[in-house]
Motif scaffolding. Structure first.
Motif, PDB file in Angstrom:
ATOM      1  N   GLY A 142       0.814  -1.210   0.000  1.00 38.34           N
ATOM      2  CA  GLY A 142       0.000   0.000   0.000  1.00 38.34           C
ATOM      3  C   GLY A 142       0.849   1.262   0.000  1.00 38.34           C
ATOM      4  N   HIS A 143       1.908   1.264   0.804  1.00 41.23           N
ATOM      5  CA  HIS A 143       2.725   2.478   0.914  1.00 41.23           C
ATOM      6  C   HIS A 143       3.430   2.790  -0.397  1.00 41.23           C
ATOM      7  N   LEU A 178       3.198 -11.110  12.687  1.00 38.97           N
ATOM      8  CA  LEU A 178       1.970 -10.593  13.306  1.00 38.97           C
ATOM      9  C   LEU A 178       0.810 -11.361  12.692  1.00 38.97           C
ATOM     10  N   LEU A 184       8.854  -1.672  -7.711  1.00 37.84           N
ATOM     11  CA  LEU A 184       9.337  -3.051  -7.857  1.00 37.84           C
ATOM     12  C   LEU A 184       8.813  -3.906  -6.706  1.00 37.84           C
ATOM     13  N   GLU A 185       8.165  -4.997  -7.051  1.00 37.15           N
ATOM     14  CA  GLU A 185       7.564  -5.875  -6.037  1.00 37.15           C
ATOM     15  C   GLU A 185       8.084  -7.288  -6.233  1.00 37.15           C
ATOM     16  N   LYS A 186       8.622  -7.882  -5.172  1.00 30.70           N
ATOM     17  CA  LYS A 186       9.231  -9.208  -5.338  1.00 30.70           C
ATOM     18  C   LYS A 186       8.196 -10.308  -5.540  1.00 30.70           C
ATOM     19  N   LEU A 245      17.384  -4.969   3.376  1.00 28.39           N
ATOM     20  CA  LEU A 245      17.818  -4.181   2.219  1.00 28.39           C
ATOM     21  C   LEU A 245      18.897  -3.170   2.596  1.00 28.39           C
ATOM     22  N   TRP A 282       6.497   0.938  10.524  1.00 28.46           N
ATOM     23  CA  TRP A 282       5.088   1.193  10.858  1.00 28.46           C
ATOM     24  C   TRP A 282       4.517   0.057  11.691  1.00 28.46           C
ATOM     25  N   ASN A 295       2.124  -7.326   3.728  1.00 22.52           N
ATOM     26  CA  ASN A 295       1.250  -6.935   4.841  1.00 22.52           C
ATOM     27  C   ASN A 295      -0.043  -6.299   4.357  1.00 22.52           C
ATOM     28  N   MET A 296       0.024  -5.680   3.177  1.00 26.53           N
ATOM     29  CA  MET A 296      -1.182  -5.032   2.663  1.00 26.53           C
ATOM     30  C   MET A 296      -2.318  -6.040   2.523  1.00 26.53           C
ATOM     31  N   PHE A 350      -1.308   0.375   8.017  1.00 21.99           N
ATOM     32  CA  PHE A 350      -2.333   0.409   6.960  1.00 21.99           C
ATOM     33  C   PHE A 350      -3.084   1.732   6.989  1.00 21.99           C
ATOM     34  N   GLU A 352      12.503  -8.953  -7.533  1.00 19.24           N
ATOM     35  CA  GLU A 352      13.087  -8.794  -6.196  1.00 19.24           C
ATOM     36  C   GLU A 352      14.368  -7.982  -6.260  1.00 19.24           C
ATOM     37  N   VAL A 353      14.463  -6.970  -5.425  1.00 21.40           N
ATOM     38  CA  VAL A 353      15.717  -6.211  -5.321  1.00 21.40           C
ATOM     39  C   VAL A 353      16.693  -7.043  -4.491  1.00 21.40           C
ATOM     40  N   HIS A 387      -3.944  -1.655  16.814  1.00 20.74           N
ATOM     41  CA  HIS A 387      -3.661  -1.140  15.482  1.00 20.74           C
ATOM     42  C   HIS A 387      -4.388   0.142  15.202  1.00 20.74           C
ATOM     43  N   THR A 422       2.787  -2.661  13.559  1.00 21.58           N
ATOM     44  CA  THR A 422       1.468  -3.275  13.496  1.00 21.58           C
ATOM     45  C   THR A 422       0.400  -2.314  12.983  1.00 21.58           C
ATOM     46  N   GLY A 443       0.824  -8.110  -2.006  1.00 23.01           N
ATOM     47  CA  GLY A 443       0.654  -9.432  -1.396  1.00 23.01           C
ATOM     48  C   GLY A 443       1.330  -9.582  -0.041  1.00 23.01           C
TER      49      GLY A 443
END
Ligand SMILES: Cc1cc2nc3c(=O)[nH]c(=O)nc-3n(C[C@H](O)[C@H](O)[C@H](O)COP(=O)(O)OP(=O)(O)OC[C@H]3O[C@@H](n4cnc5c(N)ncnc54)[C@H](O)[C@@H]3O)c2cc1C
Ligand SMILES: [Zn+2]
Lengths: 408, 100
Positions: free
Chosen positions: A34-35, A251, A55-57, A236, A356, A64-65, A361, A199-200, A408, A358, A62
């Motif tokens: 989301g971020h 979590l 870039l999404e691995k 990273l 961020w 925490n969002m 979102f 993936e980076v 939360h 817990t 998929g």
């Protein structure tokens, strides 16, 4: 009452292109949660910056969002936190219109229960602090708790009797997948490349500057690199020799089978470690605190769930016969003061957004807005400036444990 | 739930244990000489590896003693547990070399 879920919109067709990565971008965002997606949207919308890749691995949003329990509120204690979370809540209130996409934002209010005298004092203090910051908040008695959410057990005979609660009527929930897809669609329309399965794995560096990222799909040049990798931030940054005071923990959350509407609001309790809302379709959505140990396995331990269920059934006796449908875990990054880390790193063109824990979102539109500003100007937006990495050296912590650590 | 091998009591259920974070974080030899950054590192910074991690556990509802463990944070598997002061067991060192 209508059948739960009857008003849910149809699943959409594909909402974004799946482009091949280009050789180089002005801004490379690492992490398509989301971020990352909100940051991409506001880079385009507020700053006209569109030569951007996210870039999404894995698959888009998929991490925490896709795994969080979607509680949105802004009743944090300190001025710095209230400012960023309330900024975010105001954006949530107009987000459906901005994105032109349903996100099922439902402002059903949140009750944060108090169970001890100290809880009561802390809660009343937080209500007053909220009011001073223009955040809607009130202190309610056990009887008022019962009026707002009739299934709460306010008997004095339970282990941790309800002594009252803080109430934020503007708090709510939203449909997390729809939120991600709404941001993704807008970013894609603006020409931003959303690249999945990428993936980076490292960085290319020239002195104090990073020149690009190494990925599972080849090297990609970058004018600016912006981390949005939640639980993987320290992994990273370690590749750049930068240490952060972050710890990654599983979590967990779970849902019951579908039930008729029984739970009209959100109820949270830090003291007994459970919080509950009822999703649009009718599942009871429940969460607890983080599992104690560090981990990256996207699963947790069952004894945590057992404890959380014991607390839930005591507070909501009506849940005793509900069946558990499924449970899962995300990996969240927690900091020593339970507040995020946003802003500069020792590399002048690498920015960090992490920690961020817990509760990130609810920050999604707010941090996207402020992080985009930070990237565009090379300087932290005033709302995120207090959350710089160097606060652990200066000692200017934003200690939100009371308002943030478990709940939360 | 896992069985965790307490070096004194043997295998016991996970609920008997309490997690204590990274192992071998030594109190500074000369505290007065530390800079603010070094204090920050000592108080707030801990390793957060994705893989084998040397950490402290206490057998909270058993012998109540602290011990060290090396656990893989990807799988949560305990590669070894050992008494504080004992060297890291060889099996773990090999594992760390393989995954490095
Ligand atoms: C069970 C649970 C319940 C929660 N409940 C709430 C709640 O009720 N309210 C609330 O406000 N918050 C809640 N949270 C917290 C919230 O989900 C997170 O704070 C927030 O999602 C973090 O930001 P993000 O969405 O960008 O993270 P993510 O969605 O995790 O995005 C990070 C992305 O980075 C990707 N990534 C990682 N490493 C790499 C790499 N090397 N290369 C490329 N991509 C990479 C990951 O795959 C992931 O998709 C909850 C979290 C969990 C797990
Ligand atoms: Zn023991």
């Amino acid at each position: 009452m209508s059948t739960p879920g009857a008003h849910l919109p149809e699943h959409p067709d594909f909402l974004w292109r799946n482009p091949e990565p280009r050789k180089t971008y002005d801004v490379v965002i690492i992490g398509g949660g989301g971020h990352g997606l909100a940051t991409a949207h506001y880079l385009a919308k507020n700053h006209g910056i569109t030569n951007v890749a996210v870039l999404e691995k894995g698959w888009l949003a998929g991490g925490n969002m896709a795994r969080n329990t979607t509680l949105i509120r802004s009743n944090y204690l300190w001025d710095e936190s209230a400012a960023i979370y309330e900024h975010s809540l105001k954006l949530w209130e107009g987000l459906e219109e901005d994105l032109g996409y349903p996100i099922l934002f439902s402002q059903r209010g949140v009750l944060n229960l108090a169970h001890t005298e100290q809880d009561v004092r802390d809660s009343v203090r937080r209500v007053e602090a909220n009011k001073l910051n223009g955040v809607d908040a009130e202190w309610v008695s056990p009887e008022q708790v019962k009026e707002i959410c009739p299934i709460v057990n306010i008997s004095g005979d339970i282990r941790y009797p309800v002594q009252g609660a803080t109430y934020q009527p503007r708090a709510g929930i939203a449909k997390h997948d729809y939120v991600a897809w709404g941001f993704a669609r807008r970013a894609d329309e603006a020409g931003i490349d959303l690249i999945q399965d990428c993936e980076v794995t490292g960085f290319t560096v020239d002195g104090d500057r990073v020149t690009g990222v190494r990925t599972s799909r080849g090297d990609i040049g970058a004018g600016t690199v912006a981390l949005c990798a939640a639980g993987h931030t320290s992994v990273l940054l370690e590749m750049l020799g930068v240490r952060t005071p972050l710890q990654s923990h599983p979590l967990q959350a779970l849902v019951s089978e579908l039930l008729k509407p029984v739970h009209p609001t959100i109820v949270m309790s830090n003291a007994v470690h459970v919080y509950v809302s009822q999703a649009h379709k009718g599942e009871l959505v429940m969460g607890a605190g983080v599992d104690a140990y560090n981990g990256y396995g996207q699963r947790g331990a069952f004894h945590i769930i057992e404890r959380q269920m014991a607390a839930a059934v005591e507070l909501f006796p009506v849940f005793a016969r509900a069946h558990l449908l499924r449970s899962w875990a995300g990996i969240v990054d927690v900091t020593p003061d339970a507040s995020p880390i946003v802003g500069h790193t020792p590399y002048e063109n690498v920015f960090v957004n992490s920690g961020w824990g817990t509760g990130g979102f609810k920050a999604t539109p707010g941090i996207g807005w402020c992080y985009a500003h930070t990237i565009a100007h090379g300087e932290p937006h005033p709302y995120v400036a207090p959350f710089a990495l160097d606060r652990f050296v200066t000692g200017a912590l934003v200690d939100e444990h009371g308002a943030a650590a478990v709940a939360h | 739930m896992q069985l965790i091998h307490c070096p004194w009591c043997g295998p016991r259920e996970e609920v008997e244990f309490h997690y204590g974070g990274q192992a071998e974080v030594a109190y500074p030899d000369d505290p007065a000489a530390l800079s603010d950054r070094e204090w920050a590192e000592f108080v707030f910074y801990r390793d957060n590896p994705k893989g084998p991690f040397a950490e402290r556990w206490s057998h909270a509802t058993g012998c109540r003693k602290w011990f060290n463990a090396v656990r893989d944070t990807r799988t949560y598997e305990f590669l070894a547990t050992y008494r504080v002061g004992d060297p890291v067991p060889a099996v773990v060192r090999r594992h760390q070399e393989v995954s490095a």
